[in-house]
Write an enzyme that holds these catalytic residues in place. Structure first.
Site, PDB file in Angstrom:
ATOM      1  CB  SER A 116      -0.954  -0.066   1.208  1.00  0.00           C
ATOM      2  OG  SER A 116      -0.214  -0.099   2.459  1.00  0.00           O
ATOM      3  CE  LYS A 121      -3.970   1.031   4.302  1.00  0.00           C
ATOM      4  NZ  LYS A 121      -3.988   0.710   2.957  1.00  0.00           N
TER       5      LYS A 121
END
Length: 772
Positions: A678, A721
């Protein structure tokens, strides 16, 4: 064979047939029968007797009688009490009923008698063969019967005339009246002979079968009596030796086994083991092993079940009371309850609650058990590395015991509990076996119907158990095991969710835990919100609960030392109890800089920000990576450099720049391992900023993987996140366009105040992130 017609009184017999040459007593009580006998005594003492087809017919007519009867001579007539007459009669000849008349008040019959002629006798050879055969059959029958008088048998066997032998055997055989009627109706000698042979053969076989059955019953009774005597003797011997404990235990086990609700194979196993125990001395180590094994089998819930809650409204009320939020979990439990109500059974699912620590996975399982009225059993799998912990030890080993699954079933006491497999992602494997592989049979709905524990040795039915597993990270769970579970994500809590959880659950719990009453401590809403924002940074609520507990402890001390009646905690005096603020959003603000980009990462304990720093220095074109990067992140860095080199002309990067400069990529907190797909666009942006000298916006965070051509790939853990970006004070978040559907499912509370920019390629990322 000639026929003679006669007319004489007649009597219908019930369930009785008189054959020629047969002398027998019979009782009569019907008025017609008495008159017929009296009339016969007045005439020539001859009477025609014929059997009724059905003994229940009270007043028989001709159609109710057999067509063939016997002419008898009355030898004696006795009057008995209650108007009953006993007649002694001797059969003389068979006769066929022609007509029957009742006009004179009694039965008067017209009959035709049979006279056997000498020519009816068979030839000499045939006669001898028939004699021998009939004698053998009769002797065999008499031997099997055992009740025939030897003198009578001997007398019959000595008879050499075939017709007389047939008559004697037929008269002395204890047959039902239907069989005797068939013999009577057989007028021909050969026919009577064949019929008698068949009857003798059948009766012999019946008697043989009867004798065998009686012998078996007698042997069984004798064995039971013998066993009883031996047991009593053994009991006395053991008492004399001071060793009666084994026998007493065995008797108690037998009583318990008789009451146990279990399949047949379980009871057979118990009987066998109890039998072994009886034959052992009480102080041997082997008897202790057998005794422990029998106790385990008796304590397991083979067919014992608890009654599930079938009220959806009550279940929903329990779940809503115990937990704030967690809508997906609640909906799944209510769906399961609804299916169970409709199907009466339904396969129990294997649910796996996945989420960071402190998000309430274990307490959710407890609430589900309470909502469904199920027994609750928790099995901790953290650090378990021995396969025998799951499957149990074989009884051949010293100190053998059942596995955790069997022990959990024994503790529950029912075969349909809720079994929590806690920390299933933290099992491990070593030379003692693979724990995760042992769990495959437990969690497979097709296999756990006959789960076999090594200690128990006989199959256990786990299909009724509702298994719920918990895990922090599914990446450490083997794929075959993960495939058997239905994943339900319990993601990080928002500040609003934490506030409600603290206000409705944690505060009351800690006040009670620290010996206080509800009115002793008051914590304002502003104080709770400040604890959440300034004193804790976590995905769950464990630290928040500890902070509230700290406040309660200090409040309790104040009440006791200073004599206060109550303590009020507000935003103004919160630092008195918890000290200075640990987290301040203003400290996270920084200036726009070159080569520093804020990335977003998902960890097993929630979301986090990841600052990536890149320096470009004169050198020989080396790439240096520091900060304990995993293989995936190293590949992301190399892919980012390859992409930037391919588009270097667009950003005025000299062609020999990467041959004359070294690139150093560093991620702070080097002691913490970092890996995952990511950080690709974050690294590529940081590298391009360092190479071109363009600053990166400090209020921008990003997540996404990159390809060599600059395409941005989707990632996971978006809720965590985005929460990390909010806590870090970011204004703009760059997300892969393919994750737009996932972001739409996230609550507006989390996205509030964030500008979400969806990117498809690096050309969409750079204009937003870089300041030119």
């Amino acid at each position: 064979m000639s026929k003679l017609t006669k007319e004489m009184p007649a009597v219908a017999l019930r369930g009785m047939v008189i054959l020629p040459s047969m002398t027998v007593h019979f009782d009569i009580s019907r008025e017609k029968s008495i008159k017929a006998v009296e009339q016969a005594m007045q005439e020539n003492q001859q009477l025609f007797v014929v059997a009724q087809r059905s003994p229940e017919t009270p007043e028989p007519e001709k159609k109710d009688l057999y067509s063939v009867g016997t002419v008898v001579n009355i030898r004696q007539l006795l009057r008995l009490p209650q108007n009953i007459f006993r007649v002694l009669a001797e059969g003389t000849e068979r006769a066929e009923l022609v007509d029957l008349d009742e006009e004179q008040g009694y039965l008067r019959a017209e009959v035709e008698t049979f006279e056997e002629r000498a020519e009816d006798e068979p030839g000499e050879a045939q006669r001898e063969a028939m004699l021998r055969n009939l004698k053998e059959l009769y002797q065999e029958y008499a031997q099997v019967n055992g009740r025939m008088r030897k003198e009578l048998t001997t007398q019959i066997i000595r008879e050499e005339k075939l017709s007389k032998l047939v008559t004697d055997i037929a008269v002395n055989l204890p047959l039902y009246y239907e069989e005797k009627q068939k013999i009577l109706e057989a007028a021909d000698l050969a026919e009577r002979y064949e019929l008698l042979c068949v009857i003798l053969c059948c009766e012999t076989e019946i008697m043989r079968a009867r004798v065998e059955l009686q012998q078996k019953v007698r042997e069984r009774v004798d064995k039971n009596q013998r066993d009883y005597m031996l047991r009593e003797q053994l009991k006395v011997i053991r008492e004399e030796l001071g060793d009666e404990s084994v026998f007493t235990d065995a008797e108690q086990f037998q009583e318990a086994a008789a009451k146990l609700k279990a399949p047949r194979y379980v009871k057979e196993k118990l009987d066998k083991e109890i039998g072994h125990l009886k034959n052992m001395a009480g102080n041997t180590s082997e008897s202790a092993v057998v005794r422990s094994y029998i106790e385990t089998l008796l304590e397991l819930p083979w067919d014992k079940m608890s009654k599930d809650n079938k009220n959806l409204k009550d279940a929903r009320k329990v779940l809503e009371t115990d937990h704030y939020g967690l809508e997906k979990v609640k909906e799944r439990v209510l769906e399961f309850l609804a299916v169970r109500m409709l199907t009466k059974k339904g396969e129990s699912p294997i649910l796996c609650l996945v989420g960071p620590p402190g998000t309430g996975k274990t307490s959710v399982a407890k609430s589900i058990a309470r909502a469904m009225n199920k027994k609750y059993v928790r099995i901790s799998l953290g650090g378990v590395r021995d396969e025998a912990e799951i499957r149990g030890h074989r009884r051949t080993y010293v100190g053998a015991m059942p596995g955790r699954i069997a022990n959990g079933m024994r503790a529950a006491g029912v075969k349909n509990p809720l079994m929590l497999l806690d920390e299933i992602d933290k099992t491990s494997s070593d030379y003692k076996g693979d724990t995760a592989s042992a769990l495959l049979e437990v969690l497979d709905a097709e296999q756990n119907v006959k789960f076999r524990d090594n200690y128990v040795e006989i199959p256990m039915d786990l299909s009724e158990v509702l298994f719920i597993a918990t895990a922090n990270d599914t990446r450490t769970i083997p794929r075959p095991l993960l495939d058997r579970m239905e994943l339900i994500e319990i993601s990080s809590y928002t500040e609003n969710e934490k506030f409600h959880i603290a206000k409705e659950h944690l505060l009351e719990k800690q006040i009670k835990k620290n010996g206080l009453e509800k009115y002793d401590v008051t914590v304002t809403n502003g104080a709770l919100k400040k604890i959440i924002s300034s004193y804790t940074r976590e995905a769950g609520v464990r630290s928040l609960e500890r902070k509230i507990g700290e406040i309660c402890r200090k409040s309790a001390r104040e009440i006791l030392e200073n004599g206060k009646k109550s303590v009020k905690i507000s935003e103004g005096n919160l630092d008195k109890y918890l000290g200075a603020e640990r987290y301040n959003d203003s400290l996270r603000q920084r200036e726009d800089e070159v080569g520093i980009v804020c990335g977003l990462a998902w960890t097993s304990v929630g979301g986090d920000t990841l600052e990536i720093e890149v320096n470009a220095m004169r050198g020989k074109g080396r790439l240096q990576l520091t900060g304990q990067l995993g293989d995936v992140m190293k590949e992301s860095a190399e892919a980012g450099i390859s992409y930037i080199r391919s588009v270097g002309k667009e950003y005025d990067i000299p062609e020999d720049f990467f041959q004359k400069h070294d690139i150093h990529i560093h991620i702070p907190e080097g002691a913490v391992p970092k890996d995952g797909p990511s950080a690709g666009i974050t690294m590529a942006t940081a590298i391009l900023s360092a190479v071109t000298g363009h600053k990166v916006r400090a209020d921008v965070a990003m997540t996404g993987e990159i390809t060599l051509r600059g395409r941005v790939l989707p990632v996971g853990g978006l809720k965590e996140k985005l929460l990390a970006a909010r806590n870090a004070g970011m204004n703009t978040v760059l997300l892969p366009r393919k994750n737009k559907v996932d972001v739409e499912e996230i609550s507006k509370e989390i996205k509030k105040g964030l500008e979400l920019v969806y990117v498809e390629t690096m050309k969409d990322v750079l204009p937003v992130a870089l300041i030119k």
